[in-house]
Design a protein around this motif. Structure first.
Motif, PDB file in Angstrom:
ATOM      1  N   MET A   1       0.849  -1.202   0.000  1.00 24.75           N
ATOM      2  CA  MET A   1       0.000   0.000   0.000  1.00 24.75           C
ATOM      3  C   MET A   1       0.875   1.240   0.000  1.00 24.75           C
ATOM      4  SD  MET A   1      -2.859   1.102   2.781  1.00 24.75           S
ATOM      5  CE  MET A   1      -3.763   2.632   2.597  1.00 24.75           C
ATOM      6  N   PRO A   2       0.752   2.149  -0.962  1.00 24.40           N
ATOM      7  CA  PRO A   2       1.627   3.321  -1.009  1.00 24.40           C
ATOM      8  C   PRO A   2       1.247   4.331   0.056  1.00 24.40           C
ATOM      9  CG  PRO A   2      -0.038   3.458  -2.711  1.00 24.40           C
ATOM     10  CD  PRO A   2      -0.220   2.111  -2.057  1.00 24.40           C
ATOM     11  N   PHE A   3       2.237   5.105   0.467  1.00 22.95           N
ATOM     12  CA  PHE A   3       1.936   6.194   1.384  1.00 22.95           C
ATOM     13  C   PHE A   3       1.150   7.246   0.635  1.00 22.95           C
ATOM     14  CE2 PHE A   3       3.024  10.093   3.727  1.00 22.95           C
ATOM     15  CZ  PHE A   3       2.531   9.707   4.947  1.00 22.95           C
ATOM     16  N   ASN A   4       0.108   7.758   1.242  1.00 25.97           N
ATOM     17  CA  ASN A   4      -0.888   8.577   0.579  1.00 25.97           C
ATOM     18  C   ASN A   4      -0.432  10.029   0.506  1.00 25.97           C
ATOM     19  OD1 ASN A   4      -3.249   9.214  -0.642  1.00 25.97           O
ATOM     20  ND2 ASN A   4      -4.495   9.169   1.213  1.00 25.97           N
ATOM     21  N   CYS A   5       0.478  10.306  -0.405  1.00 24.44           N
ATOM     22  CA  CYS A   5       0.946  11.687  -0.563  1.00 24.44           C
ATOM     23  C   CYS A   5       1.348  11.918  -1.997  1.00 24.44           C
ATOM     24  CB  CYS A   5       2.095  11.992   0.397  1.00 24.44           C
ATOM     25  SG  CYS A   5       3.624  11.205  -0.068  1.00 24.44           S
ATOM     26  N   PHE A   6       1.484  13.185  -2.385  1.00 20.87           N
ATOM     27  CA  PHE A   6       1.843  13.558  -3.737  1.00 20.87           C
ATOM     28  C   PHE A   6       3.115  14.372  -3.700  1.00 20.87           C
ATOM     29  CE2 PHE A   6       1.483  14.857  -8.057  1.00 20.87           C
ATOM     30  CZ  PHE A   6       1.913  16.158  -8.108  1.00 20.87           C
ATOM     31  N   PHE A   7       4.021  14.073  -4.649  1.00 15.12           N
ATOM     32  CA  PHE A   7       5.264  14.819  -4.701  1.00 15.12           C
ATOM     33  C   PHE A   7       5.795  14.733  -6.124  1.00 15.12           C
ATOM     34  CE2 PHE A   7       9.421  16.150  -2.972  1.00 15.12           C
ATOM     35  CZ  PHE A   7       8.970  17.078  -2.073  1.00 15.12           C
ATOM     36  N   PRO A   8       6.703  15.609  -6.564  1.00 11.14           N
ATOM     37  CA  PRO A   8       7.268  15.494  -7.908  1.00 11.14           C
ATOM     38  C   PRO A   8       7.798  14.089  -8.183  1.00 11.14           C
ATOM     39  CG  PRO A   8       7.904  17.576  -6.940  1.00 11.14           C
ATOM     40  CD  PRO A   8       7.186  16.800  -5.863  1.00 11.14           C
ATOM     41  N   LEU A   9       7.748  13.655  -9.454  1.00  6.59           N
ATOM     42  CA  LEU A   9       8.005  12.272  -9.788  1.00  6.59           C
ATOM     43  C   LEU A   9       9.442  11.837  -9.550  1.00  6.59           C
ATOM     44  CD1 LEU A   9       5.930  11.909 -13.073  1.00  6.59           C
ATOM     45  CD2 LEU A   9       5.332  11.173 -10.767  1.00  6.59           C
ATOM     46  N   MET A 138      -4.437  10.723   4.741  1.00  8.48           N
ATOM     47  CA  MET A 138      -4.392   9.631   5.705  1.00  8.48           C
ATOM     48  C   MET A 138      -4.170   8.312   4.979  1.00  8.48           C
ATOM     49  SD  MET A 138      -7.334  10.827   8.368  1.00  8.48           S
ATOM     50  CE  MET A 138      -6.886  11.849   9.780  1.00  8.48           C
ATOM     51  N   ILE A 139      -3.603   7.345   5.688  1.00  9.20           N
ATOM     52  CA  ILE A 139      -3.176   6.112   5.045  1.00  9.20           C
ATOM     53  C   ILE A 139      -4.248   5.032   5.047  1.00  9.20           C
ATOM     54  CG2 ILE A 139      -2.187   5.034   7.111  1.00  9.20           C
ATOM     55  CD1 ILE A 139       0.184   4.224   5.328  1.00  9.20           C
ATOM     56  N   SER A 140      -5.335   5.242   5.761  1.00 15.76           N
ATOM     57  CA  SER A 140      -6.363   4.212   5.884  1.00 15.76           C
ATOM     58  C   SER A 140      -7.729   4.870   5.995  1.00 15.76           C
ATOM     59  CB  SER A 140      -6.086   3.359   7.134  1.00 15.76           C
ATOM     60  OG  SER A 140      -7.206   2.580   7.489  1.00 15.76           O
ATOM     61  N   ASN A 141      -8.768   4.145   5.583  1.00 17.57           N
ATOM     62  CA  ASN A 141     -10.142   4.612   5.748  1.00 17.57           C
ATOM     63  C   ASN A 141     -10.745   4.209   7.089  1.00 17.57           C
ATOM     64  OD1 ASN A 141     -10.493   5.917   3.205  1.00 17.57           O
ATOM     65  ND2 ASN A 141     -10.749   3.936   2.223  1.00 17.57           N
ATOM     66  N   GLU A 142      -9.978   3.519   7.924  1.00 14.67           N
ATOM     67  CA  GLU A 142     -10.489   3.041   9.204  1.00 14.67           C
ATOM     68  C   GLU A 142     -10.627   4.181  10.216  1.00 14.67           C
ATOM     69  OE1 GLU A 142     -11.453  -0.072   9.773  1.00 14.67           O
ATOM     70  OE2 GLU A 142     -10.892  -0.666   7.726  1.00 14.67           O
ATOM     71  N   LEU A 143     -11.689   4.161  11.011  1.00 14.75           N
ATOM     72  CA  LEU A 143     -11.801   5.111  12.107  1.00 14.75           C
ATOM     73  C   LEU A 143     -10.636   4.903  13.065  1.00 14.75           C
ATOM     74  CD1 LEU A 143     -15.632   4.955  12.930  1.00 14.75           C
ATOM     75  CD2 LEU A 143     -14.415   6.620  11.504  1.00 14.75           C
ATOM     76  N   GLY A 144     -10.011   5.990  13.460  1.00 12.47           N
ATOM     77  CA  GLY A 144      -8.839   5.907  14.315  1.00 12.47           C
ATOM     78  C   GLY A 144      -7.539   6.075  13.575  1.00 12.47           C
ATOM     79  N   THR A 145      -7.563   6.034  12.238  1.00  8.09           N
ATOM     80  CA  THR A 145      -6.340   6.309  11.494  1.00  8.09           C
ATOM     81  C   THR A 145      -5.886   7.738  11.786  1.00  8.09           C
ATOM     82  OG1 THR A 145      -5.277   6.153   9.328  1.00  8.09           O
ATOM     83  CG2 THR A 145      -7.469   7.124   9.386  1.00  8.09           C
ATOM     84  N   GLY A 243     -21.769   4.608   4.054  1.00  9.04           N
ATOM     85  CA  GLY A 243     -20.653   3.710   3.796  1.00  9.04           C
ATOM     86  C   GLY A 243     -19.358   4.188   4.436  1.00  9.04           C
ATOM     87  N   ALA A 244     -18.277   3.547   4.046  1.00  8.37           N
ATOM     88  CA  ALA A 244     -16.963   3.873   4.602  1.00  8.37           C
ATOM     89  C   ALA A 244     -16.475   5.210   4.051  1.00  8.37           C
ATOM     90  CB  ALA A 244     -15.969   2.768   4.256  1.00  8.37           C
ATOM     91  N   PRO A 245     -15.756   5.974   4.853  1.00  9.46           N
ATOM     92  CA  PRO A 245     -15.211   7.242   4.356  1.00  9.46           C
ATOM     93  C   PRO A 245     -14.123   6.995   3.314  1.00  9.46           C
ATOM     94  CG  PRO A 245     -14.301   6.734   6.510  1.00  9.46           C
ATOM     95  CD  PRO A 245     -15.370   5.702   6.251  1.00  9.46           C
ATOM     96  N   ASP A 246     -13.919   7.954   2.441  1.00 16.44           N
ATOM     97  CA  ASP A 246     -12.862   7.864   1.435  1.00 16.44           C
ATOM     98  C   ASP A 246     -11.851   8.968   1.715  1.00 16.44           C
ATOM     99  OD1 ASP A 246     -11.222   7.593  -0.712  1.00 16.44           O
ATOM    100  OD2 ASP A 246     -12.764   7.894  -2.247  1.00 16.44           O
ATOM    101  N   VAL A 247     -10.822   8.627   2.507  1.00 15.36           N
ATOM    102  CA  VAL A 247      -9.865   9.655   2.912  1.00 15.36           C
ATOM    103  C   VAL A 247      -8.940  10.055   1.778  1.00 15.36           C
ATOM    104  CG1 VAL A 247      -9.914   8.913   5.323  1.00 15.36           C
ATOM    105  CG2 VAL A 247      -8.208   7.951   3.778  1.00 15.36           C
ATOM    106  N   SER A 248      -8.941   9.309   0.662  1.00 13.46           N
ATOM    107  CA  SER A 248      -8.093   9.693  -0.465  1.00 13.46           C
ATOM    108  C   SER A 248      -8.525  11.028  -1.062  1.00 13.46           C
ATOM    109  CB  SER A 248      -8.128   8.607  -1.547  1.00 13.46           C
ATOM    110  OG  SER A 248      -9.410   8.527  -2.146  1.00 13.46           O
TER     111      SER A 248
END
Length: 298
Positions: A1-9, A138-145, A243-248
């Protein structure tokens, strides 16, 4: 699972996976209550620390937690601000009875009178001006992430006036975030001890901007004086949509600089981790920072 961030390639991210196995997962539910009054406690953290598996109760103290039978011998940690945390066998949750937390008894301490002139200058601690090409999620859609950044307290003591979270993009349903300030251990790593004495909640709304929690409205409840470095973090505790949240779809500002290190955890009560980064250009000691910051008087 990739870390949920954006940066230059030219940069790539490497993350050691902390997600638990979910094969044959089932749901278990229950309620966390005040053991003295039997009233439900909202937004309690419930989790299996060794598994990186956990959740957060709703406003009525109810929780639902995924599990499988391999967890039967594990311990569960249940905690909330203002209550004594508990470690109990997972079998206690399987039994289906309410779990009680005892109100925390705070010992009386000496009163230290600080001259008004001590808190004469207003300062910002943390990253308040994110870089244009950097953002985090955030890295997960789970409550508590949870995701946070180390805050260096330059002048001590510092009286916290407000807490700020820079949202760079928001395309999700309204989410409720809890702002947490954690004590660090002797090695500078986040602990489970929260320095705020009550839940401070923020709700995502506009597509972008700064979410702010003002701590000056009630000095009795919210007076937070920092005498040490800390971790400032936000935790997903509620989703208002179906439904589940979409933190992406929720992005926070960030930067690569010389300030506080970024930390994250996948689930409630889980272990803290930090992303590692490989680059084809020298980093020269720079670290990942999230645009969370404090306004203080010192």
């Amino acid at each position: 699972m990739p870390f949920n961030c954006f940066f230059p390639l030219r940069f790539c991210w490497v993350l050691l996976s902390l997600l638990p196995a979910t094969a044959a997962a089932q749901l278990i539910g229950g309620t966390i209550v005040n053991s003295a009054t039997q009233q439900p406690i909202p937004f309690v953290n419930v989790g299996l620390p060794k598994r990186g598996l956990g959740t957060v109760c709703d406003e009525q103290g109810r929780y639902q937690l995924r599990y499988n039978l391999a967890y039967a011998a594990d311990s569960v940690r249940v905690s909330s601000v203002g209550y004594e945390p508990r470690m109990l066998p997972f079998a206690a949750l399987l039994a289906g009875a309410n779990v009680g937390l005892a109100p925390l008894t705070v010992p009386l301490t000496d009163v230290n009178v600080v001259a008004a002139s001590v808190y004469s200058r207003t300062r910002t601690l943390g990253l308040d001006k994110p870089a244009p090409m950097v953002d985090f999620g955030m890295i997960s859609n789970e409550l508590g992430t949870e995701i946070g950044t180390l805050i260096h307290v330059e002048r001590r003591p510092s009286l916290v006036q407000s807490l700020h979270v820079v949202v760079k993009k928001n395309e999700t349903t309204p989410l409720t975030l809890r702002v947490n300030v954690y004590r660090l251990d002797a090695q500078g790593q986040p602990t489970a001890e929260k320095l705020l004495q009550r839940d401070v909640l923020l709700t995502t709304g506009p597509p972008k901007g700064v979410l702010t929690a003002d701590l000056t409205a009630d000095l009795t409840a919210d007076r937070l004086v920092l005498t040490e470095d800390c971790l400032l973090a936000v935790e997903l505790v509620k989703s208002s949509g179906p439904g589940a949240p979409d933190v992406s779809k929720l992005r926070f500002g960030g930067a690569l600089g010389y300030g506080g290190q970024c930390y994250f955890r996948v689930a409630s009560q889980g272990a803290w981790g930090k992303p590692t980064m490989k680059s084809n250009v020298p980093l020269l000691g720079r670290k990942l920072q999230i645009a969370f910051y404090l306004t203080v008087k010192d």
